[in-house]
Design an enzyme around this catalytic site. Sequence first.
Site, mmCIF file in Angstrom:
data_model
loop_
_atom_site.group_PDB
_atom_site.id
_atom_site.type_symbol
_atom_site.label_atom_id
_atom_site.label_comp_id
_atom_site.label_asym_id
_atom_site.label_seq_id
_atom_site.Cartn_x
_atom_site.Cartn_y
_atom_site.Cartn_z
ATOM 1 N N CYS A 20 0.810 -1.226 0.000
ATOM 2 C CA CYS A 20 0.000 0.000 0.000
ATOM 3 C C CYS A 20 0.836 1.265 0.000
ATOM 4 O O CYS A 20 0.617 2.169 -0.818
ATOM 5 C CB CYS A 20 -0.995 -0.013 1.155
ATOM 6 S SG CYS A 20 -0.267 0.077 2.812
ATOM 7 N N HIS A 77 -5.868 1.527 -4.136
ATOM 8 C CA HIS A 77 -4.844 1.052 -3.195
ATOM 9 C C HIS A 77 -4.367 -0.338 -3.593
ATOM 10 O O HIS A 77 -4.957 -0.998 -4.446
ATOM 11 C CB HIS A 77 -5.404 1.039 -1.775
ATOM 12 C CG HIS A 77 -6.542 0.073 -1.575
ATOM 13 N ND1 HIS A 77 -6.560 -0.860 -0.578
ATOM 14 C CD2 HIS A 77 -7.696 -0.103 -2.261
ATOM 15 C CE1 HIS A 77 -7.695 -1.565 -0.651
ATOM 16 N NE2 HIS A 77 -8.395 -1.121 -1.663
ATOM 17 N N HIS A 107 -2.601 1.041 6.895
ATOM 18 C CA HIS A 107 -2.930 0.906 5.473
ATOM 19 C C HIS A 107 -3.253 2.284 4.904
ATOM 20 O O HIS A 107 -3.829 3.122 5.590
ATOM 21 C CB HIS A 107 -4.126 -0.031 5.278
ATOM 22 C CG HIS A 107 -4.398 -0.361 3.846
ATOM 23 N ND1 HIS A 107 -3.571 -1.172 3.102
ATOM 24 C CD2 HIS A 107 -5.390 0.033 3.015
ATOM 25 C CE1 HIS A 107 -4.061 -1.271 1.867
ATOM 26 N NE2 HIS A 107 -5.157 -0.539 1.798
#
Length: 186
Positions: free
Chosen positions: A83, A147, A135
Amino acid sequence: MKLKSLALAACLLIATTSPFAAPEDDTAAGGKRASELASLMQLGEQMKTSVGEKTNQMLGKAMTLLGVPYKRGGSTAETGFDCSGFVRHIYETSIGRLLPRRAEEQATVTDKIDRSELNPGDLVFFNTMRRTFSHVGIYLGDGKFIHAPSVGKAVRVDDLRTAYWTKRFTGARRVQETPSPDSPNR
């Protein structure tokens, strides 16, 4: 005209390489995926009219990477992304802004904004591993973000409003085009 060409190229790439491309032998899934693709194309049109050229180019570049596999520690399209590697790559290659490597560090060097202030190109953070900023993704607009989700998956677009992401949402941040003199990211 250049922006339309970029958006068209991104949409064509999405249609041929992303997990949203319809399988040849599954017509029911194909219909659903065609609908998802149409939704993404509509989002692309909205992005073109609602953001500046730099941001539009950055988001267009991000969309061309749909389908690139997740790789822990990955930071290139050739090897895959995690990510924060995905976010760092997009900002560095599209607008020349170098962000730190980890999601938590990216949150530290960006400006906190309220969720209601989100604009395309802003960062969205989530607690997916019992850490506040474990994240990160890039907000696209209309409640969607792009993402690199997790092992076994690929770069994709998700909706902030789904129960999974709503429950884990921990904040939004805006990246300054150039860091301030007191920013730790100089």
